[in-house]
Design an enzyme around this catalytic site. Structure first.
Site, PDB file in Angstrom:
ATOM      1  N   GLY A  78     -12.096  42.400  45.382  1.00 19.52           N
ATOM      2  CA  GLY A  78     -11.494  42.908  46.849  1.00 19.52           C
ATOM      3  C   GLY A  78     -10.126  42.330  47.060  1.00 19.52           C
ATOM      4  O   GLY A  78      -9.388  42.577  47.924  1.00 19.52           O
ATOM      5  N   CYS A  79      -9.584  41.747  46.038  1.00 17.17           N
ATOM      6  CA  CYS A  79      -8.355  40.874  45.964  1.00 17.17           C
ATOM      7  C   CYS A  79      -7.529  41.828  45.032  1.00 17.17           C
ATOM      8  O   CYS A  79      -7.919  42.061  43.903  1.00 17.17           O
ATOM      9  CB  CYS A  79      -8.409  39.492  45.590  1.00 17.17           C
ATOM     10  N   GLN A  80      -6.297  42.022  45.467  1.00 23.33           N
ATOM     11  CA  GLN A  80      -5.251  42.618  44.524  1.00 23.33           C
ATOM     12  C   GLN A  80      -4.870  41.718  43.369  1.00 23.33           C
ATOM     13  O   GLN A  80      -4.847  41.971  42.212  1.00 23.33           O
ATOM     14  CB  GLN A  80      -4.007  43.094  45.256  1.00 23.33           C
TER      15      GLN A  80
END
Length: 143
Positions: free
Chosen positions: A54-56
């Site tokens: 969910g983190c770029q």
């Protein structure tokens, strides 16, 4: 290692520190400086098992301990995200699972992060918080 006795005290200290800075350029620089001070995460812990989805940016978060006390270590390939990690660890690492679950990250709003992070960084911060809380929930369930 947290010097503040409680997660709430850690949050208050963060809010006080950020109040010293006049603008967001200075605050971002402070975040980057905090991230640079994170202890390095050994490469063998930078695995898919520890990756925060969910983190770029690439983020790895490792939890150790039990419901009485959870310690977190984390790293990112992004300077600003590393600073966000440093803040999260300050609030949540070294705390009981119950305290972690009872502590909403009010500092995020209080210091203006919510308004100044890009949508992708906000999503990443939410994913990191969700991961920390999931570790606390699992520790409580195992207790």
């Amino acid at each position: 290692m947290n010097t503040e006795a409680t997660a709430r005290e850690a949050e208050r200290a963060i809010v006080d520190e950020f109040a010293y800075f006049g603008d967001w350029t200075e605050r971002y620089q402070y975040l980057i400086d905090l991230g640079r001070r994170l202890p390095p995460l050994p490469p063998e812990l930078m695995t898919e098992e520890h990756r925060v989805h969910g983190c770029q940016s690439q983020v790895w978060l490792v939890a150790e301990g039990d419901a009485r006390r959870l310690e977190f270590r984390a790293a990112s390939d992004s300077a600003i995200v590393s600073g966000l990690i440093a803040l999260l660890l300050r609030v949540y690492s070294g705390r009981s699972a119950e305290e972690i679950l009872a502590t909403e990250p009010t500092f995020v709003q209080a210091i203006g992060l919510a308004q100044h992070l890009s949508p992708t960084r906000s999503n990443g911060l939410a994913a990191m918080l969700k991961t920390v809380r999931a570790h606390a929930e699992r520790a409580l369930a195992a207790a």
